[in-house]
Write a protein that holds these residues in place. Structure first.
Motif, PDB file in Angstrom:
ATOM      1  N   CYS A  79       0.823  -1.222   0.000  1.00  0.00           N
ATOM      2  CA  CYS A  79       0.000   0.000   0.000  1.00  0.00           C
ATOM      3  C   CYS A  79       0.856   1.270   0.000  1.00  0.00           C
ATOM      4  CB  CYS A  79      -0.910   0.038   1.221  1.00  0.00           C
ATOM      5  SG  CYS A  79      -2.084  -1.310   1.279  1.00  0.00           S
ATOM      6  N   LYS A 116       0.166   4.049  -2.710  1.00  0.00           N
ATOM      7  CA  LYS A 116      -0.249   5.435  -2.448  1.00  0.00           C
ATOM      8  C   LYS A 116       0.785   6.430  -2.938  1.00  0.00           C
ATOM      9  CE  LYS A 116      -4.337   5.715  -1.178  1.00  0.00           C
ATOM     10  NZ  LYS A 116      -4.488   4.413  -1.889  1.00  0.00           N
ATOM     11  N   GLY A 134      -0.095   7.396  -6.033  1.00  0.00           N
ATOM     12  CA  GLY A 134      -1.357   8.129  -6.122  1.00  0.00           C
ATOM     13  C   GLY A 134      -2.539   7.280  -6.545  1.00  0.00           C
ATOM     14  N   ASN A 135      -2.390   5.947  -6.483  1.00  0.00           N
ATOM     15  CA  ASN A 135      -3.497   5.080  -6.915  1.00  0.00           C
ATOM     16  C   ASN A 135      -4.668   5.142  -5.943  1.00  0.00           C
ATOM     17  OD1 ASN A 135      -1.791   4.103  -8.897  1.00  0.00           O
ATOM     18  ND2 ASN A 135      -1.166   2.328  -7.712  1.00  0.00           N
ATOM     19  N   PRO A 136      -5.890   5.188  -6.468  1.00  0.00           N
ATOM     20  CA  PRO A 136      -7.025   4.958  -5.580  1.00  0.00           C
ATOM     21  C   PRO A 136      -7.054   3.472  -5.222  1.00  0.00           C
ATOM     22  CG  PRO A 136      -7.784   5.369  -7.833  1.00  0.00           C
ATOM     23  CD  PRO A 136      -6.295   5.462  -7.852  1.00  0.00           C
ATOM     24  N   CYS A 137      -7.555   3.138  -4.047  1.00  0.00           N
ATOM     25  CA  CYS A 137      -7.461   1.760  -3.565  1.00  0.00           C
ATOM     26  C   CYS A 137      -8.491   0.846  -4.224  1.00  0.00           C
ATOM     27  CB  CYS A 137      -7.645   1.755  -2.056  1.00  0.00           C
ATOM     28  SG  CYS A 137      -7.581   0.110  -1.362  1.00  0.00           S
ATOM     29  N   LEU A 164      -9.419  -2.115  -3.287  1.00  0.00           N
ATOM     30  CA  LEU A 164     -10.304  -2.740  -2.299  1.00  0.00           C
ATOM     31  C   LEU A 164     -11.589  -1.932  -2.177  1.00  0.00           C
ATOM     32  CD1 LEU A 164      -8.003  -3.541   0.758  1.00  0.00           C
ATOM     33  CD2 LEU A 164      -9.655  -5.100  -0.227  1.00  0.00           C
ATOM     34  N   LEU A 165     -11.436  -0.613  -2.249  1.00  0.00           N
ATOM     35  CA  LEU A 165     -12.575   0.263  -2.001  1.00  0.00           C
ATOM     36  C   LEU A 165     -13.308   0.663  -3.273  1.00  0.00           C
ATOM     37  CD1 LEU A 165     -10.615   2.330   0.615  1.00  0.00           C
ATOM     38  CD2 LEU A 165     -12.540   0.813   1.134  1.00  0.00           C
ATOM     39  N   THR A 166     -12.558   0.946  -4.339  1.00  0.00           N
ATOM     40  CA  THR A 166     -13.241   1.415  -5.545  1.00  0.00           C
ATOM     41  C   THR A 166     -13.744   0.254  -6.407  1.00  0.00           C
ATOM     42  OG1 THR A 166     -11.149   1.555  -6.737  1.00  0.00           O
ATOM     43  CG2 THR A 166     -11.940   3.578  -5.720  1.00  0.00           C
ATOM     44  N   GLU A 167     -13.065  -0.903  -6.361  1.00  0.00           N
ATOM     45  CA  GLU A 167     -13.447  -2.013  -7.239  1.00  0.00           C
ATOM     46  C   GLU A 167     -13.896  -3.248  -6.471  1.00  0.00           C
ATOM     47  OE1 GLU A 167     -13.442  -1.290 -10.413  1.00  0.00           O
ATOM     48  OE2 GLU A 167     -12.389   0.620 -10.134  1.00  0.00           O
ATOM     49  N   PRO A 227      -2.208  -4.726   1.720  1.00  0.00           N
ATOM     50  CA  PRO A 227      -1.955  -4.305   3.106  1.00  0.00           C
ATOM     51  C   PRO A 227      -1.122  -5.290   3.930  1.00  0.00           C
ATOM     52  CG  PRO A 227      -4.276  -3.997   2.530  1.00  0.00           C
ATOM     53  CD  PRO A 227      -3.649  -4.768   1.404  1.00  0.00           C
TER      54      PRO A 227
END
Ligand code: SF4
Ligand code: SF4
Ligand code: SF4
Ligand code: SF4
Ligand code: SF4
Lengths: 356, 265
Positions: free
Chosen positions: B165, B169, B172-175, B177-180, B187
């Motif tokens: 992670c 980060k 700058g990647n969106p996570c 786990l949360l977006t897809e 982690p």
């Protein structure tokens, strides 16, 4: 102070022309849609400013304070190694469309880097930037700047605010923008732009929109006596239960926080040993190795590390810097894989104390 | 120090790490001039397997008693011993078999097991003290580079030891786990790959093995909350690093169940 504050009103077309004008002399770094999220990116041909974004993944402050930078370079010479200072490249850039939480976040970060001790690297990177703020009217699910006091419109907060923090401030009035400038840089940025002075109606519209935006918050943080509330509860069971039960030590929370300043120092050595670069890399108190020192680790448990993050932001920071370390942007809980939320933790602790 | 004397030893693995090493020294020509390659079945014709070595690089996991015996000898003959790649550091892919009883696995693969002398898969730290780990499948360049430099400077290597992670980060990647809603192992996985998979929209499957003291239980709980069935969760924690304390706490229970368990569950 010689700061000039002035305001005018520009149409959508005039604003678009203005951005084009700025692009001639500057790299304009603005919120741009990137898939499902919005990020600060240099505006290239065909990229449009995302005027209605809520929050970017990486904050504006960390566009300036980047994940990795070289601090000093040692080069081998006949007489041994010689240190060469690394001066960050000079680039004229505009950080454009920055929301008030992020304007304040940058100022908070600068209390560390440009406070009593000046960080030469940050200072010279910062000198490349002018900042154009954008008052926020698209309140996200996790946003709580209104209860901290940093937004949704830009104003004075805990010893900081305009005219510091941005050179130009935009407010979308619906079909037109109120453009306020602070100081000489702001005036210079607006040079050559055709725009009319604001009418009392325009000012009224701004106030109306600010009040309406404040109504749209779904999340809040009760800041009454907050620093000492947390100080009194350093042994609250939530640190252990939330820390051990849910925290992954993944560091996402601190990486995306606009005010987190911690870094590690690494050395990158060329294989022929002729050049050694000392680089700084973002670090995080959530990583187990962060508090490893000779003889032990003073935050070896997740309980201690989670407490450090939350209490640093909402308690210790106030003693250290005279303001909160949290500007209410909501990023940490948005990007925490298990949804750990410092406002919820503070509320839980408060509720427990009130029950007693 | 003169040129460091290096020995390379291979145990159970695909040899991909040694190819990575050969590739690396081919492309970074300075290395060959800076080291003395004393032993390595794939690299030299030497039979000097007793060294002595300044550095022994160990590739592969231990799956036979003979390998363990040799490994112990190598340790005694070496100043530094380094685990090289996922199989050596955490058991890697070969340790996937540990989830079922050994005999069951052997009879599934071989018709005649009379000449198979396998035991369960062990990362090398279970047999000898390890001075450093170059993680990855195959072993990662960043840490390999750090190892060579540290050897030349005779200093302790500063290996990457945070989770994926962090690198994700920093990019700058969106996570995911949360977006897809993808079951990303980032982690709990040791970084060094530059968050290769998440940066390309794919969930990390932990090919570098666990970050030390990762909170696997909390991530397994998150996967469950995301709707991942138990066998899928166990698969993710047993593809790499099954013998490690970090992943065993999730996948180990399943192993106990499938072998009848202590109490015949
Ligand atoms: S100690 Fe932790 S919370 Fe505080 S600034 Fe550093 S990384 Fe952020
Ligand atoms: S602590 Fe969280 S909500 Fe507060 S400023 Fe940092 S990322 Fe934003
Ligand atoms: S993002 Fe969440 S899980 Fe990760 S370190 Fe922060 S609080 Fe823990
Ligand atoms: S996508 Fe994976 S590696 Fe990236 S932040 Fe999310 S969990 Fe971590
Ligand atoms: S992201 Fe995960 S699976 Fe992909 S290369 Fe890195 S460690 Fe391996």
């Amino acid at each position: 102070m010689t700061d000039q504050v002035s305001a005018r009103v520009a149409s959508v077309e005039q604003t678009a022309e203005w951005i084009e004008l700025l692009r001639r002399d500057y790299e304009v770094v603005a919120p741009v849609k990137t898939g499902k999220t919005t990020s600060f990116r240099p505006l290239a041909e065909g990229l449009e400013v995302d005027w209605d974004y809520t929050i970017t993944t990486i904050p504006a402050s960390k566009t300036i304070y980047s994940p990795q930078e070289t601090l000093v370079r040692f080069a081998r010479t006949e007489e041994g190694y010689r240190a060469e200072e690394v001066v960050p490249e000079k680039r004229k850039r505009i950080l454009f469309g920055v929301h008030p939480c992020d304007l304040h976040g940058t100022l908070v970060l600068e209390r560390t880097f440009l406070g009593e001790m000046k960080d030469a690297n940050y200072a010279s990177l910062r000198a490349n930037y002018l900042i154009v703020g954008l008052n926020c009217q698209s309140i996200g699910e996790k946003c709580f700047c209104a209860s901290v006091g940093t937004g949704p419109f830009y104003g004075y907060w805990m010893g900081q605010g305009p005219p510091q923090g941005c050179d130009v401030l935009l407010t979308d009035l619906g079909g037109r923008f109120l453009v306020e400038t602070f100081g000489v840089n702001g005036v210079r940025l607006l040079a050559g732009v055709e725009a009319s002075p604001p009418t009392p109606d325009d000012i009224g519209e701004k106030l109306k929109r600010e009040a309406a935006a404040k109504e749209r918050f779904r999340k809040s943080l009760d800041t009454r006596d907050l620093p000492s509330l947390l100080r009194r509860n350093l042994n609250h069971p939530t640190w252990r239960i939330t820390g051990e039960g849910r925290c992954l030590s993944c560091t996402n929370c601190t990486m995306v926080c606009p005010t987190c300043f911690c870094y590690d120092i690494w050395e990158r050595v060329g294989l022929d040993l002729s050049v050694i670069e000392r680089i700084r890399v973002w670090d995080s108190c959530q990583d187990e190795r962060f508090a490893e020192v000779h003889g032990g680790n003073f935050r070896s448990t997740r309980e201690a590390r989670l407490r450090q993050f939350v209490c640093h932001k909402l308690s210790y920071w106030v003693e250290q810097f005279g303001c909160y370390g949290c500007v209410g942007c909501g990023r940490c809980m948005t990007w925490c894989p298990t949804g750990i939320d410092l406002a919820e933790i503070a509320a839980e602790i408060r509720a427990d104390e009130e029950r007693k | 120090m003169g040129k460091p004397r290096i020995g390379i030893f291979k145990y159970s693995c695909c040899a991909g790490c040694q190819f990575q090493l050969i590739y690396f020294i081919r492309h970074v020509a300075e290395i060959l001039g800076a080291i003395d390659l004393v032993y390595g079945k794939m690299e030299t014709e030497s039979d000097a397997e007793d060294g002595p070595f300044d550095l022994a690089l160990i590739e592969g996991a231990i799956t036979e008693a003979e390998q363990a015996d040799q490994l112990k000898r190598v340790r005694r003959n070496s100043k530094y011993l380094v685990a090289f790649g996922s199989c050596a550091t955490n058991g890697g892919i070969p340790a996937m078999k540990n989830i079922q009883p050994e005999l069951q696995i052997e009879t599934r693969v071989y018709q005649d097991i009379s000449r198979i002398h396998s035991v369960k898969t062990h990362p090398i730290y279970e047999y000898v003290k390890v001075d450093a780990q170059v993680r990855g499948c195959p072993a990662g360049e960043r840490d390999l580079y750090e190892l060579v430099i540290s050897l030349l400077l005779d200093r302790k290597p500063n290996m990457v030891e945070h989770c994926v992670c962090v690198e994700c980060k920093m990019k700058g990647n969106p996570c995911l786990l949360l977006t897809e809603n993808l079951p990303c192992m980032g982690p709990v996985t040791n970084a060094g790959c530059g968050a290769l998979c998440p940066s390309n929209g794919r969930a990390c499957y932990s090919c570098w093995g666990p970050m030390s003291n990762a909170n696997s239980m909390a991530l397994a709980q998150k996967f469950e909350d995301m709707g991942l069935p138990p066998d899928e969760i166990i698969r993710r924690f047993s593809l790499f690093g099954f013998p490690t304390y970090e992943f065993h706490m999730v996948a180990g229970e399943e192993a106990a169940r499938s072998s009848g368990g202590v109490f015949g569950r």
